[in-house]
Design an enzyme around this catalytic site. Structure first.
Site, mmCIF file in Angstrom:
data_model
loop_
_atom_site.group_PDB
_atom_site.id
_atom_site.type_symbol
_atom_site.label_atom_id
_atom_site.label_comp_id
_atom_site.label_asym_id
_atom_site.label_seq_id
_atom_site.Cartn_x
_atom_site.Cartn_y
_atom_site.Cartn_z
ATOM 1 N N LYS A 1 0.855 -1.114 0.016
ATOM 2 C CA LYS A 1 -0.037 0.013 -0.042
ATOM 3 C C LYS A 1 0.750 1.346 0.032
ATOM 4 C CE LYS A 1 -2.959 2.960 2.926
ATOM 5 N NZ LYS A 1 -3.878 2.988 4.009
ATOM 6 N N GLY B 1 -7.988 8.450 10.222
ATOM 7 C CA GLY B 1 -8.370 8.576 11.736
ATOM 8 C C GLY B 1 -9.345 9.459 12.016
ATOM 9 N N ASN C 1 -9.308 0.834 9.979
ATOM 10 C CA ASN C 1 -8.662 0.660 11.184
ATOM 11 C C ASN C 1 -9.186 1.458 12.116
ATOM 12 O OD1 ASN C 1 -5.098 0.507 11.552
ATOM 13 N ND2 ASN C 1 -6.626 0.752 13.192
#
Ligand SMILES: CC(=O)[C@@H](O)[C@H](O)COP(=O)(O)O
Length: 255
Positions: A96, A157, A205
């Site tokens: 990635k 995030g 994530n």
């Protein structure tokens, strides 16, 4: 099936391995998510130092395809160096590409991302670049030969979900390689939305690792991605401005 280069996967969820409260929770969340692809930052792995803590130490890595990422790279050169390090460890041939252009937003640097992707393709990697939701940039990455395109939903995030569904849908419509929505997913609703837009997969994530109950959230994400995909395949009804009765009375003897 999700096809990336020569590989095929039944799960369309790609899961990050960082920021879990502890290794046991990480292991259980990974297990429950039924993901087949785990991503991790090469820089945080200590891959050549077996005596140092390893972010995947509780996980049976043989069971998964590993997708190392070049997080921390600010230039193409740094990303290429990091990718080569991952490959040299024998862990995988997928990478990635993540080249960050701005510290505050963690948005990718488009020029360096293109450069790194090109070099890594020439080196024989299976290349999955993390990119912004820019339609032309996604096209350029595909033209280079990237094996999948990974546009962000919103900043990494941030949990803001899909900021620009229109751009994502344009990218999906144009692409002939898998489009995996990566970063910014906050809740199962966002993951389902990405899949309903026609994405081939979702990489996330923080939404799981930072949830109050990461294991429950991992399962919720798995189900949301499956539901979103099924909904996409089923073909939703068109949106209309006005109502249409759900139980038509026309032709019935009692009105
Ligand atoms: C783990 C990883 O690759 C992240 O950089 C990725 O982009 C996920 O972002 P979220 O944490 O916002 O899901």
């Amino acid at each position: 099936m999700l096809k990336i280069g020569p590989y095929e996967f039944s799960s369309r969820l790609l899961l990050g391995t960082g920021k879990y409260p502890d290794f046991e929770t990480q292991k259980e969340a990974v297990n429950v998510s039924e993901t087949e692809i785990l991503t991790f930052s090469v820089r945080r792995m200590n891959i050549f130092k077996p005596d140092q803590p390893n972010f995947l130490e509780k996980i049976d890595v043989e069971k998964y395809s590993l997708l190392p990422n070049t997080a921390g790279a600010k230039t193409a050169d740094e990303a290429v160096r990091t990718a080569k390090l991952a490959k040299a460890s024998g862990l995988c041939d997928m990478i990635k590409v993540e080249v960050i252009g701005d510290e505050k937003t963690l948005l990718p640097d488009p020029v360096e991302t293109l450069k790194a992707s090109e070099e890594l393709l020439n080196e024989g990697f299976i290349v999955l670049p993390y990119t912004s939701d820019d339609v032309m940039l996604a096209s350029r990455l595909e033209e280079l030969g990237c094996h999948a395109i990974m546009p962000g939903a919103s900043p990494i995030g941030s949990g803001q979900g899909i900021i620009n569904p229109l751009n994502l849908s344009f990218i999906i419509e144009k692409a002939n390689v898998p489009v995996i929505v990566d970063a910014g997913i906050g809740s199962p609703k966002d993951a389902a939305m990405a899949m309903e837009l026609g994405a081939d997969g979702v990489l996330l994530n923080t939404a799981v690792s930072g949830a109050e109950h990461p294991v429950k959230m991992a399962r919720a994400m798995k189900l949301a991605i499956e539901a979103g995909r099924l909904g996409y395949e089923a073909g939703r009804i068109p949106r209309k401005r006005y109502a249409t009765a759900s139980s038509p009375t026309e032709g019935m003897s009692i009105g």
